[in-house]
Design an enzyme around this catalytic site. Structure first.
Site, PDB file in Angstrom:
ATOM      1  N   GLY A   8       0.836  -1.365  -0.021  1.00 44.45           N
ATOM      2  CA  GLY A   8      -0.046   0.024   0.078  1.00 44.45           C
ATOM      3  C   GLY A   8       1.095   1.274   0.002  1.00 44.45           C
ATOM      4  O   GLY A   8       1.922   1.166   0.567  1.00 44.45           O
ATOM      5  N   HIS A  12      -2.137   0.332  12.380  1.00 43.23           N
ATOM      6  CA  HIS A  12      -3.656   0.579  13.024  1.00 43.23           C
ATOM      7  C   HIS A  12      -3.950  -0.656  13.795  1.00 43.23           C
ATOM      8  O   HIS A  12      -3.740  -1.985  13.028  1.00 43.23           O
ATOM      9  CB  HIS A  12      -4.401   1.048  12.005  1.00 43.23           C
ATOM     10  CG  HIS A  12      -5.731   1.661  12.593  1.00 43.23           C
ATOM     11  ND1 HIS A  12      -6.001   2.086  13.841  1.00 43.23           N
ATOM     12  CD2 HIS A  12      -6.710   2.314  12.015  1.00 43.23           C
ATOM     13  CE1 HIS A  12      -6.921   2.920  13.908  1.00 43.23           C
ATOM     14  NE2 HIS A  12      -7.691   3.102  12.601  1.00 43.23           N
ATOM     15  N   GLU A  35     -10.606  10.854  16.177  1.00 46.97           N
ATOM     16  CA  GLU A  35     -10.441  11.535  14.812  1.00 46.97           C
ATOM     17  C   GLU A  35     -11.869  11.944  14.625  1.00 46.97           C
ATOM     18  O   GLU A  35     -12.371  12.673  13.833  1.00 46.97           O
ATOM     19  CB  GLU A  35     -10.081  10.737  13.697  1.00 46.97           C
ATOM     20  CG  GLU A  35     -10.731   8.968  13.572  1.00 46.97           C
ATOM     21  CD  GLU A  35      -9.706   8.107  12.841  1.00 46.97           C
ATOM     22  OE1 GLU A  35      -8.643   8.552  12.667  1.00 46.97           O
ATOM     23  OE2 GLU A  35     -10.385   7.071  12.514  1.00 46.97           O
ATOM     24  N   GLU A  88      -9.280  33.239  13.902  1.00 49.74           N
ATOM     25  CA  GLU A  88      -8.453  33.484  15.193  1.00 49.74           C
ATOM     26  C   GLU A  88      -8.159  32.084  15.954  1.00 49.74           C
ATOM     27  O   GLU A  88      -7.073  31.951  16.653  1.00 49.74           O
ATOM     28  CB  GLU A  88      -9.426  34.136  16.161  1.00 49.74           C
ATOM     29  CG  GLU A  88      -8.935  34.788  17.332  1.00 49.74           C
ATOM     30  CD  GLU A  88      -9.660  35.913  18.326  1.00 49.74           C
ATOM     31  OE1 GLU A  88     -10.296  36.410  17.632  1.00 49.74           O
ATOM     32  OE2 GLU A  88      -9.326  36.017  19.580  1.00 49.74           O
TER      33      GLU A  88
END
Ligand SMILES: NC(=O)c1ccc[n+]([C@@H]2O[C@H](COP(=O)([O-])OP(=O)(O)OC[C@H]3O[C@@H](n4cnc5c(N)ncnc54)[C@H](OP(=O)(O)O)[C@@H]3O)[C@@H](O)[C@H]2O)c1
Length: 403
Positions: free
Chosen positions: A91, A178, A266, A302
């Protein structure tokens, strides 16, 4: 231009095994060692409760944890350790790119395995991997490799497993970035052969950051874990591979803890919650008659340009202290309100991660043949939201855009 092309434009001349830039890399590696040594020296006395070379037990807010550092793995030791190994990276997405180039620049024997003629095949060639020498179809790369680094998309790790598993024979090592595939085995059906070490090095950042930090002579933080230790050397191998792919510090965890925290984070504050909060705040400002520029400035600009970097540098209290007394008072009052409102949502999210709901959704979506197009469509919808369209104009007015 894709990032990979952009980031690696200067690297094409790098030779395959021991690159010309190795001397330079050693220098930046030493620079990192010097920096990490300096960090170690600067650690408050109470923080380092125990320290042996390359490994520290540190006090994280009252909990002791072991951290491994790359200073224990100079390049000469790394080369000796992996002298009989071929790292087969399967991959070539963001992690394959970052980890592969870093390991190659570290002088290790690295080959890439991807679908012939696919997008990744093209990308890999652009990064200097040569078909028939260092770039192969997936099955051939696995046959040639001793350490099989499965960096396919998590969905592809599952769909290709029936073909790949028989090739992962005794004596090889199976590596993931993972915990997804093996932890959620009931859904992914990824059950490693019993006679191979199974380890994890999960960089705490995108593959792009893995690469850019390495090129700057710094290292990304990574988690390391062992799923299966057949040789008795699995953990040591994970640490060595962590160093090889460009980690600076490595935090020990388990496959399960890694995948739970990663999927949760996430979907939460790292990506999902932040988009949701930005949008909610922006919409209320707009509904109350504020202009797009004002709503964007008070919500995103900001935050990203001024305040969040301060949190990153020295923590939340530091950022609060840098703001006006008026801002501080209001933020102190409203933070617990947001915490209370959001805690049940975070609990619901953690449960959805733990019971595999998130995994199943991800496998379904990313397993579609049209996953790239489907994703692009949804991302285009975000890009087309007024908040982000307003952001484009605001960004163009930043002082550095006008130079
Ligand atoms: N990205 C991150 O920030 C990050 C961070 C830490 C850990 N990780 C983990 O690292 C691993 C790799 O993630 P990634 O983001 O680098 O890659 P990714 O973008 O999720 O996956 C891309 C790779 O998978 C291949 N692929 C997809 N479907 C395939 C199929 N059906 N058959 C064969 N190949 C297929 C693609 O090849 P084609 O081009 O041929 O489609 C490409 O090489 C995952 O386990 C991920 O969870 C990622």
């Amino acid at each position: 231009m894709s990032f990979s092309r952009f980031a690696t434009r200067g690297l094409r001349s790098v030779s395959r095994r021991v690159p010309k830039s190795l001397t330079q890399q050693s220098a930046s590696y030493s620079l990192l060692a010097a920096r990490t040594a300096a960090v170690a020296v600067k650690l408050p006395q109470r923080a380092a409760t125990q320290s042996v070379r390359g490994m520290k037990t540190l006090d994280f807010a009252g909990t002791e944890e072991v951290v491994y550092e790359r200073t224990d793995w100079p390049l000469s030791k790394l080369h000796e350790y992996f002298k009989n190994d071929t790292l087969a990276l399967i991959g070539y997405g963001s992690q394959g790119h970052g980890q592969g180039l870093n390991a190659r620049d570290n002088g290790l024997n690295v080959i890439i395995g991807v679908r012939e003629g696919g997008e990744s095949w093209k990308q890999a060639q652009e990064d200097g991997w040569v078909p028939g020498e260092t770039l192969f179809p997936i099955e051939e790369a696995i046959n040639r490799g001793t350490i099989i680094m499965n960096l396919l998309s998590d969905a592809a790790q599952s769909s290709t497993w029936p073909q790949l598993k028989p090739l992962i024979t005794k004596g090889k090592t199976l590596y993931f970035s993972h915990g997804f595939s093996v932890v959620y085995k009931d859904d992914t059906h990824v059950v490693p052969p019993e006679d191979v070490d199974v380890i994890l090095v999960a960089p705490k950042g995108s593959g792009r950051t893995v690469r850019t930090l390495f090129k700057e002579g710094r290292g990304i933080n990574s988690s390391i874990a062992v799923w299966q230790d057949v040789t008795g050397k699995a953990k040591e191998k994970a640490i060595a591979l962590g160093v090889a792919i460009g980690s600076g510090y490595m935090y020990e965890t388990t496959f399960q803890k890694e995948v739970y925290s990663d999927l949760y984070g996430e979907r939460g504050v790292l990506m999902g919650a932040i988009q949701g909060l930005f949008l909610a705040q922006y919409k209320v400002l707009r509904a109350n008659g504020h202009t797009p520029s004002e709503a964007f400035n008070e919500t995103v600009e900001e935050a990203t340009q001024s305040l969040y970097p301060l949190i990153g540098q020295k923590g939340m209290d530091y950022m609060y202290n840098a703001c006006s007394t008026t801002a501080r008072r209001g933020a102190l009052d409203w933070a617990p309100v947001f915490e209370k409102a959001n805690t049940p949502i975070f609990e619901q999210l953690y449960q959805s991660v733990r019971d595999g709901t998130e995994t199943r959704k991800s496998l379904e979506f990313n397993g579609r043949k049209t996953y790239r197009e489907d994703l692009a469509k949804e991302l285009a919808e975000i890009d087309n939201q007024e908040i982000w369209r307003a952001g484009k104009t605001v960004r163009s007015l930043r002082p550095d855009s006008q130079n």
